[in-house]
Structures are given as structure tokens and as C-alpha cells.
Scaffold this active site. Structure first.
Site, PDB file in Angstrom:
ATOM      1  N   SER A   3       5.793  -0.157  -1.588  1.00 35.32           N
ATOM      2  CA  SER A   3       5.293  -1.241  -1.481  1.00 35.32           C
ATOM      3  C   SER A   3       6.421  -0.891  -3.369  1.00 35.32           C
ATOM      4  CB  SER A   3       4.052  -1.092  -2.309  1.00 35.32           C
ATOM      5  OG  SER A   3       3.792  -1.228  -3.508  1.00 35.32           O
ATOM      6  N   TYR A  51      -3.075   5.166  -5.819  1.00 32.94           N
ATOM      7  CA  TYR A  51      -2.512   4.214  -5.318  1.00 32.94           C
ATOM      8  C   TYR A  51      -1.305   4.407  -5.511  1.00 32.94           C
ATOM      9  CZ  TYR A  51      -1.021   0.186  -2.854  1.00 32.94           C
ATOM     10  OH  TYR A  51       0.177  -0.735  -2.060  1.00 32.94           O
TER      11      TYR A  51
HETATM   12  P1  NDP Z   1      -4.552  -6.606   4.409  1.00 35.33           P
HETATM   13  O1  NDP Z   1      -6.086  -6.500   3.273  1.00 35.33           O
HETATM   14  O2  NDP Z   1      -4.705  -7.960   4.520  1.00 35.33           O
HETATM   15  O3  NDP Z   1      -4.474  -6.009   5.325  1.00 35.33           O
HETATM   16  C1  NDP Z   1      -4.516  -4.792   5.653  1.00 35.33           C
HETATM   17  C2  NDP Z   1      -4.845  -4.610   7.485  1.00 35.33           C
HETATM   18  O4  NDP Z   1      -4.439  -2.439   7.431  1.00 35.33           O
HETATM   19  C3  NDP Z   1      -5.749  -4.597   8.158  1.00 35.33           C
HETATM   20  O5  NDP Z   1      -5.386  -4.995   9.436  1.00 35.33           O
HETATM   21  C4  NDP Z   1      -6.995  -3.483   7.827  1.00 35.33           C
HETATM   22  O6  NDP Z   1      -7.427  -3.345   9.419  1.00 35.33           O
HETATM   23  C5  NDP Z   1      -5.953  -2.457   7.495  1.00 35.33           C
HETATM   24  N1  NDP Z   1      -6.663  -0.887   7.870  1.00 35.33           N
HETATM   25  C6  NDP Z   1      -6.595  -1.058   6.619  1.00 35.33           C
HETATM   26  N2  NDP Z   1      -7.323   0.773   6.661  1.00 35.33           N
HETATM   27  C7  NDP Z   1      -7.150   0.708   8.352  1.00 35.33           C
HETATM   28  C8  NDP Z   1      -7.647   2.010   8.938  1.00 35.33           C
HETATM   29  N3  NDP Z   1      -8.464   2.725   8.058  1.00 35.33           N
HETATM   30  N4  NDP Z   1      -7.168   1.952   9.770  1.00 35.33           N
HETATM   31  C9  NDP Z   1      -6.204   1.033  10.435  1.00 35.33           C
HETATM   32  N5  NDP Z   1      -6.054  -0.851   9.925  1.00 35.33           N
HETATM   33  C10 NDP Z   1      -6.346   0.476   8.930  1.00 35.33           C
HETATM   34  O7  NDP Z   1      -3.196  -6.023   3.184  1.00 35.33           O
HETATM   35  P2  NDP Z   1      -1.522  -5.947   3.810  1.00 35.33           P
HETATM   36  O8  NDP Z   1      -1.449  -6.887   4.663  1.00 35.33           O
HETATM   37  O9  NDP Z   1      -1.112  -6.597   2.303  1.00 35.33           O
HETATM   38  O10 NDP Z   1      -1.207  -4.743   3.433  1.00 35.33           O
HETATM   39  C11 NDP Z   1      -0.922  -4.045   4.369  1.00 35.33           C
HETATM   40  C12 NDP Z   1       0.134  -2.997   3.795  1.00 35.33           C
HETATM   41  O11 NDP Z   1       0.769  -3.434   2.915  1.00 35.33           O
HETATM   42  C13 NDP Z   1      -0.654  -2.224   3.117  1.00 35.33           C
HETATM   43  O12 NDP Z   1      -0.058  -0.319   3.448  1.00 35.33           O
HETATM   44  C14 NDP Z   1      -0.504  -2.159   1.864  1.00 35.33           C
HETATM   45  O13 NDP Z   1      -0.251  -1.047   0.817  1.00 35.33           O
HETATM   46  C15 NDP Z   1       1.223  -2.466   1.257  1.00 35.33           C
HETATM   47  N6  NDP Z   1       1.262  -3.761   0.264  1.00 35.33           N
HETATM   48  C16 NDP Z   1       0.503  -4.409   0.435  1.00 35.33           C
HETATM   49  C17 NDP Z   1       0.955  -4.888  -0.589  1.00 35.33           C
HETATM   50  C18 NDP Z   1       0.313  -6.514  -0.783  1.00 35.33           C
HETATM   51  O14 NDP Z   1       0.024  -7.155  -2.066  1.00 35.33           O
HETATM   52  N7  NDP Z   1      -0.527  -7.283  -0.095  1.00 35.33           N
HETATM   53  C19 NDP Z   1       2.522  -4.870  -1.638  1.00 35.33           C
HETATM   54  C20 NDP Z   1       2.751  -4.299  -0.998  1.00 35.33           C
HETATM   55  C21 NDP Z   1       2.815  -3.385  -0.111  1.00 35.33           C
HETATM   56  P3  NDP Z   1      -8.976  -3.231   9.365  1.00 35.33           P
HETATM   57  O15 NDP Z   1      -9.914  -3.509   7.702  1.00 35.33           O
HETATM   58  O16 NDP Z   1      -9.160  -3.789  10.622  1.00 35.33           O
HETATM   59  O17 NDP Z   1      -8.729  -2.152   9.585  1.00 35.33           O
HETATM   60  C1  8X3 Z   2       0.567  -3.732  -3.863  1.00 36.24           C
HETATM   61  C2  8X3 Z   2       1.432  -4.506  -4.864  1.00 36.24           C
HETATM   62  O1  8X3 Z   2       1.405  -3.986  -7.566  1.00 36.24           O
HETATM   63  O2  8X3 Z   2       0.035  -4.080  -6.517  1.00 36.24           O
HETATM   64  O3  8X3 Z   2       1.469  -2.137  -3.223  1.00 36.24           O
HETATM   65  O4  8X3 Z   2       0.220  -1.967  -6.300  1.00 36.24           O
HETATM   66  S1  8X3 Z   2       0.586  -3.940  -6.646  1.00 36.24           S
END
Ligand code: NDP
Ligand code: 8X3
Length: 258
Positions: A145, A158
Site C-alpha cells: 500500500s 496499519y
Molecule cells: P476488501 O475488504 O474489499 O477485501 C479484502 C479481502 O481480504 C476479502 O476477500 C477478505 O475475505 C480477505 N481477508 C481479510 N482477512 C482475511 C483473513 N484473515 N483470511 C483470509 N482472507 C481474509 O479490501 P481490498 O480489496 O481493498 O484489500 C485487499 C488488500 O489491498 C489488503 O491487503 C489491503 O490492505 C490492500 N490495500 C487496499 C487499499 C484500498 O484503498 N482499498 C489500498 C492499498 C492496499 P474474507 O472476509 O471473506 O475472509
Molecule cells: C489503503 C490505503 O491510504 O487508506 O492501504 O491507508 S490508505
């Protein structure tokens, strides 16, 4: 033989969008998440729509035993994993350091660092064995991220977990070099997925405010970028890629329309 891509956190957001993108291009998929209903629905949809094979592998990445046993007992014909998208992760809360919840910190550390490590280790072992026996390479794509490049107020733990993803990605790239494994870290800025809803524990109003006056990245934008990184010629590796929407310069500076 179709290539195999293993995606953690495929039940929503980036992971789900990657599942669609790779299936559209004929990849077979191993998909993970905890919500088994969503996982099965996704598998059924992708198999029907794109005529690909999908293996569901539901586990909680925080559960070391479940991760290791699920991955080591994947059927043999699924073990030839070409690409891992190590994506499952979350933020919990956005509070000043002294006010933040220890439970939230533990969930983020257990998921974004420890779970990420368990999956990375188990799959890299399969890739190393395959490289030794067939010479074929693997590609690990880690979800970082921009929060892992620059901290922001109330981002504390985070951000620390994503700094860890950055450091671990660099280490993996060095340690796995001799096994022909590419390691790419993708570092998106604000993207509208379920991320904020999870972070603010179902509070839709607060979650929506994050994207006020912004045209944020979408999950499909990020999936397109990941697919691009994964389909470059064998000798080319994007090591580290940061991406934000046009209205975001870094974790702090935004140009909102409101
Ligand atoms: P979502 O919440 O839309 O998706 C998160 C996914 O992670 C879900 O499929 C969830 O599935 C899974 N997950 C969470 N915890 C667990 C666990 N303990 N075991 C297995 N699966 C898990 O978020 P994003 O798609 O946005 O996030 C995906 C990644 O991208 C993360 O690592 C996040 O930190 C990162 N990220 C997100 C950004 C944003 O602004 N959206 C920006 C930068 C990075 P389930 O609940 O079914 O287990
Ligand atoms: C998710 C992006 O800026 O909300 O990793 O931390 S931010």
C-alpha cells in the site's frame, strides 16, 4: 496447459477483481477467503462464464495450521502454481496511537504480516520445488500500500503492517532470486472496495467519507495493473509499483472536488 494463479482474499475487492481478470484470460484459479458462500459463488460464476477450472481454498490466513495444511494438501495437479497474489488483508480502526484498540492492532498484525508470511512461505516452497524439478519460474505479487511508503495521522499500526510487506517483499526478492521467482509489490492508494467498510466496522457513512470528492481507484484498475505485471516477458520483473488516483499525491495530499 493453462497457468494457475492463487489469489488470497478473493471474496471482495482487489482479489475478486483479479479472479475475474485472470479467468477472462484463461487462467485456472485457486481462490481463498473466509466467506465460503461468496467463494463458492465466485468459483461457480467464473467456471461457467470463462470455462476455467477453479479450486476453492477457504481458510483464515491468521491460522498457521490451516494455511500450511490447506496448501500442502492441494491436489497434485494444482500444485504447479505460476502466480501467487498475496492480497488478503485489512485495516481495523483509524485512531490516534494512544486511543487505538489493542484488538484492532492484533488483527492487523496477525492478518497483514503473519498471515501474509504463512501464505508466502507455503506457496514459495511449492514454487521452489517446481523450479528445481522442471526449471519453471514463479511469480509472487504482494499487496502492499502507499501506507507502506509513508505514514499518516491515525495510520500507525496499519501503516506499520504495510511497511512490513514492503520490507518482506524486498527480502523475498533477494532470497528467492536463485530460484527464478519474481517478486512484485503493488502499492495502491485509496481504492473503493470493502476496505473502508471493514476498517470502520460497518459504519457506511464514515466509510463513504474517505472517497468524498474523489474519483478513487477501482478494484478493476488494480487488477489490470497486476495482470500487466504478471504477463511481462520472463526476463522482466516490476519490483515495486505505487499507484494512486489522479487526485491523490501521497497518503496525505489530496485534491478533492468538495
Ligand atoms: P476488501 O475488504 O474489499 O477485501 C479484502 C479481502 O481480504 C476479502 O476477500 C477478505 O475475505 C480477505 N481477508 C481479510 N482477512 C482475511 C483473513 N484473515 N483470511 C483470509 N482472507 C481474509 O479490501 P481490498 O480489496 O481493498 O484489500 C485487499 C488488500 O489491498 C489488503 O491487503 C489491503 O490492505 C490492500 N490495500 C487496499 C487499499 C484500498 O484503498 N482499498 C489500498 C492499498 C492496499 P474474507 O472476509 O471473506 O475472509
Ligand atoms: C489503503 C490505503 O491510504 O487508506 O492501504 O491507508 S490508505
Amino acid at each position: 496447459m493453462p497457468k494457475i494463479v492463487f489469489i488470497t482474499g478473493a471474496t471482495a475487492g482487489f482479489g475478486e477483481a483479479c479472479a475475474y481478470k485472470f479467468a477472462e484470460h484463461g487462467y485456472d484459479l485457486i481462490i481463498n477467503g473466509r466467506r465460503t458462500g461468496r467463494l463458492q459463488t465466485l468459483a461457480d460464476t467464473l467456471e461457467k462464464k470463462y470455462n476455467v477450472a477453479v479450486l476453492t481454498l477457504p481458510f483464515d490466513v491468521r491460522d498457521e495450521k490451516a494455511v500450511m495444511s490447506s496448501i500442502s494438501t492441494i491436489p497434485d495437479d494444482w500444485k504447479a502454481i505460476d502466480i501467487l497474489i498475496n492480497n488478503a488483508g485489512l485495516a481495523m480502526g483509524r485512531d490516534h496511537f494512544n486511543e487505538a484498540s489493542l484488538d484492532d492492532w492484533n488483527v492487523m498484525i496477525d492478518t497483514n504480516i503473519k498471515g501474509f508470511l504463512y501464505v508466502g512461505k507455503a506457496v514459495s516452497q511449492l514454487m521452489v520445488e517446481r523450479h528445481a524439478s522442471t526449471g519453471s519460474a514463479g511469480h509472487i505479487i504482494n499487496m502492499g500500500s502507499i501506507a507502506g511508503k509513508q505514514v499518516y495521522e491515525k495510520g500507525n499500526v496499519y501503516c506499520a503492517t504495510k511497511f512490513a510487506v514492503d520490507a518482506i517483499s524486498q527480502s523475498m526478492r533477494i532470497d528467492l532470486l536463485r530460484h527464478g521467482i519474481k517478486v512484485t509489490a503493488i502499492n495502491p492508494g485509496a481504492a473503493e472496495t470493502e476496505f473502508s467498510l471493514v476498517r470502520f466496522k460497518g459504519d457506511e457513512t464514515t466509510a463513504k467519507k474517505i472517497y468524498d470528492g474523489l474519483k478513487p481507484l477501482t478494484a478493476a484498475d488494480v487488477a489490470d495493473i497486476i495482470y500487466y505485471c504478471a504477463t511481462l516477458p520472463p526476463h522482466v520483473c516490476i519490483n515495486d509499483l505505487s499507484v494512486t488516483c489522479l487526485q491523490q499525491a501521497d497518503t496525505i495530499y489530496f485534491s478533492r472536488t468538495n
